[in-house]
Design a protein around this motif. Structure first.
Motif, PDB file in Angstrom:
ATOM      1  N   GLN A  13       0.842  -1.192   0.000  1.00  0.00           N
ATOM      2  CA  GLN A  13       0.000   0.000   0.000  1.00  0.00           C
ATOM      3  C   GLN A  13       0.883   1.250   0.000  1.00  0.00           C
ATOM      4  O   GLN A  13       1.839   1.343   0.766  1.00  0.00           O
ATOM      5  N   LYS A  14       0.541   2.195  -0.842  1.00  0.00           N
ATOM      6  CA  LYS A  14       1.366   3.385  -1.041  1.00  0.00           C
ATOM      7  C   LYS A  14       1.644   4.126   0.258  1.00  0.00           C
ATOM      8  O   LYS A  14       2.734   4.662   0.472  1.00  0.00           O
ATOM      9  N   GLU A  15       0.647   4.149   1.162  1.00  0.00           N
ATOM     10  CA  GLU A  15       0.785   4.925   2.400  1.00  0.00           C
ATOM     11  C   GLU A  15       1.728   4.291   3.417  1.00  0.00           C
ATOM     12  O   GLU A  15       2.005   4.887   4.464  1.00  0.00           O
ATOM     13  N   HIS A  16       2.233   3.098   3.110  1.00  0.00           N
ATOM     14  CA  HIS A  16       3.168   2.431   4.034  1.00  0.00           C
ATOM     15  C   HIS A  16       4.509   2.081   3.385  1.00  0.00           C
ATOM     16  O   HIS A  16       5.466   1.767   4.091  1.00  0.00           O
ATOM     17  N   ARG A  17       4.591   2.156   2.088  1.00  0.00           N
ATOM     18  CA  ARG A  17       5.772   1.651   1.380  1.00  0.00           C
ATOM     19  C   ARG A  17       6.930   2.655   1.408  1.00  0.00           C
ATOM     20  O   ARG A  17       6.748   3.848   1.150  1.00  0.00           O
ATOM     21  N   ASP A  18       8.127   2.146   1.749  1.00  0.00           N
ATOM     22  CA  ASP A  18       9.342   2.982   1.769  1.00  0.00           C
ATOM     23  C   ASP A  18       9.134   4.243   2.609  1.00  0.00           C
ATOM     24  O   ASP A  18       9.568   5.332   2.233  1.00  0.00           O
ATOM     25  N   LEU A  19       8.487   4.093   3.764  1.00  0.00           N
ATOM     26  CA  LEU A  19       8.005   5.269   4.496  1.00  0.00           C
ATOM     27  C   LEU A  19       8.642   5.489   5.864  1.00  0.00           C
ATOM     28  O   LEU A  19       8.870   6.629   6.280  1.00  0.00           O
TER      29      LEU A  19
ATOM     30  N   PHE B 296       8.732  -1.646   4.139  1.00  0.00           N
ATOM     31  CA  PHE B 296       8.158  -0.562   4.948  1.00  0.00           C
ATOM     32  C   PHE B 296       9.186   0.538   5.240  1.00  0.00           C
ATOM     33  O   PHE B 296       8.817   1.673   5.536  1.00  0.00           O
ATOM     34  N   THR B 297      10.460   0.200   5.192  1.00  0.00           N
ATOM     35  CA  THR B 297      11.529   1.084   5.655  1.00  0.00           C
ATOM     36  C   THR B 297      11.869   2.124   4.596  1.00  0.00           C
ATOM     37  O   THR B 297      12.005   1.799   3.418  1.00  0.00           O
ATOM     38  N   LYS B 298      12.017   3.369   5.007  1.00  0.00           N
ATOM     39  CA  LYS B 298      12.376   4.402   4.040  1.00  0.00           C
ATOM     40  C   LYS B 298      13.867   4.306   3.692  1.00  0.00           C
ATOM     41  O   LYS B 298      14.655   3.709   4.449  1.00  0.00           O
ATOM     42  N   VAL B 299      14.249   4.876   2.575  1.00  0.00           N
ATOM     43  CA  VAL B 299      15.655   4.879   2.165  1.00  0.00           C
ATOM     44  C   VAL B 299      16.473   5.627   3.225  1.00  0.00           C
ATOM     45  O   VAL B 299      16.118   6.736   3.642  1.00  0.00           O
ATOM     46  N   HIS B 300      17.534   4.976   3.664  1.00  0.00           N
ATOM     47  CA  HIS B 300      18.419   5.431   4.745  1.00  0.00           C
ATOM     48  C   HIS B 300      17.802   5.280   6.130  1.00  0.00           C
ATOM     49  O   HIS B 300      18.395   5.704   7.124  1.00  0.00           O
ATOM     50  N   GLY B 301      16.604   4.675   6.198  1.00  0.00           N
ATOM     51  CA  GLY B 301      16.033   4.305   7.481  1.00  0.00           C
ATOM     52  C   GLY B 301      16.601   2.975   7.953  1.00  0.00           C
ATOM     53  O   GLY B 301      17.405   2.336   7.258  1.00  0.00           O
TER      54      GLY B 301
ATOM     55  N   LYS C 151       8.578  -5.916  -7.365  1.00  0.00           N
ATOM     56  CA  LYS C 151       8.184  -7.326  -7.218  1.00  0.00           C
ATOM     57  C   LYS C 151       8.179  -7.806  -5.770  1.00  0.00           C
ATOM     58  O   LYS C 151       7.743  -8.939  -5.496  1.00  0.00           O
ATOM     59  N   TYR C 152       8.653  -6.973  -4.841  1.00  0.00           N
ATOM     60  CA  TYR C 152       8.689  -7.355  -3.425  1.00  0.00           C
ATOM     61  C   TYR C 152       7.779  -6.466  -2.582  1.00  0.00           C
ATOM     62  O   TYR C 152       7.644  -5.276  -2.872  1.00  0.00           O
ATOM     63  N   PRO C 153       7.200  -7.009  -1.500  1.00  0.00           N
ATOM     64  CA  PRO C 153       7.253  -8.409  -1.129  1.00  0.00           C
ATOM     65  C   PRO C 153       6.390  -9.277  -2.046  1.00  0.00           C
ATOM     66  O   PRO C 153       5.449  -8.789  -2.652  1.00  0.00           O
ATOM     67  N   ARG C 154       6.727 -10.541  -2.116  1.00  0.00           N
ATOM     68  CA  ARG C 154       5.927 -11.476  -2.888  1.00  0.00           C
ATOM     69  C   ARG C 154       4.586 -11.714  -2.186  1.00  0.00           C
ATOM     70  O   ARG C 154       4.360 -11.233  -1.077  1.00  0.00           O
TER      71      ARG C 154
END
Length: 242
Positions: A136-142, A164-169, A227-230
């Protein structure tokens, strides 16, 4: 404060975690609600009061011994169960915005009741599979920090948590036993999921001769591939290993 609370407070002061009397009282409410609900559903095998304070509350707060929580704004806790480590962290660091994901609706009902009893604002409890919610967009890479405590092997946890983890998180995997074998096994999943192993912190729980803990710190280096998560269930059945 009674002797158990006083000792708990002292141990945390030694780690530069400073709790007010109100926060100490919140932990006692947490304990009482946990034990009450544990009679109706299986939340924990640990119910003796002193052991809950050590093996659940102190253990959860150990994340803050190694990670600067003041630098974290929002955290996600995947497969939180009875709220560990995110609810103790929220009590100790009220500025945190907390999202909890758990696949069992009964646990979500418990967590909603608990956060109400503790009068905690800024906590979302979401019923669903991590593999589905992470898309879900509201949780991805956030999230600044994502935690998982004793949920699965690291190769599986990476696929649950790094999306779920943001870049550099940071993703923090909380483990009990030695983790060398798991780290080796997880090398491919880290590469695929854009995670970089940083360090494993080791600690002994106070007054426990055999309770060793390991906190694996992973940094997210780039956005998660589409493609992740499967699909739900696949990471557990066929982990990303080589």
């Amino acid at each position: 404060m009674d002797p158990i609370q006083t000792q708990f407070h002292k141990w945390l002061e030694e780690k530069e975690v400073h709790l007010t009397e109100y926060q100490i009282s919140q932990f006692e409410i947490y304990y009482k609600v946990l034990v009450e609900w544990n009679e109706k559903m299986n939340l924990t095998g640990i119910t003796e009061r002193e052991q809950v304070y050590i093996k659940h509350f102190y253990d959860s707060l150990s994340v803050s011994f190694f990670i600067d929580m003041k630098g974290k704004r929002n955290i996600a806790d995947i497969g939180s169960g009875a709220g560990f480590p995110s609810i103790p962290l929220k009590i100790a660091f009220p500025h945190l915005e907390v999202t909890i994901v758990d696949s069992l609706n009964k646990r979500i009902q418990f967590l909603n009741h608990l956060t109400s009893e503790l009068k905690l604002a800024g906590v979302k409890c979401i019923h669903g599979r991590a593999e589905d919610i992470a898309r879900q967009k509201e949780h991805r890479d956030l999230y600044d920090m994502v935690t998982a405590r004793a949920v699965a092997r690291l190769a599986v946890l990476n696929e649950f948590c790094l999306p779920f983890t943001k870049v550099h998180g940071n993703f923090i995997a909380m483990k009990g036993s030695e983790v060398g074998e798991e780290l080796e096994e997880a090398a491919f999943s880290l590469k695929e999921l854009k995670g970089k192993y940083i360090h494993t912190h080791r600690l002994d729980l106070p007054d426990q001769e055999t309770s060793k803990r390991h906190l694996i710190v992973i940094e997210k280096t780039a956005a998660t591939q589409a493609k992740y998560p499967r699909k739900a269930g696949t990471p557990l059945k066929t982990p990303l290993v080589r």
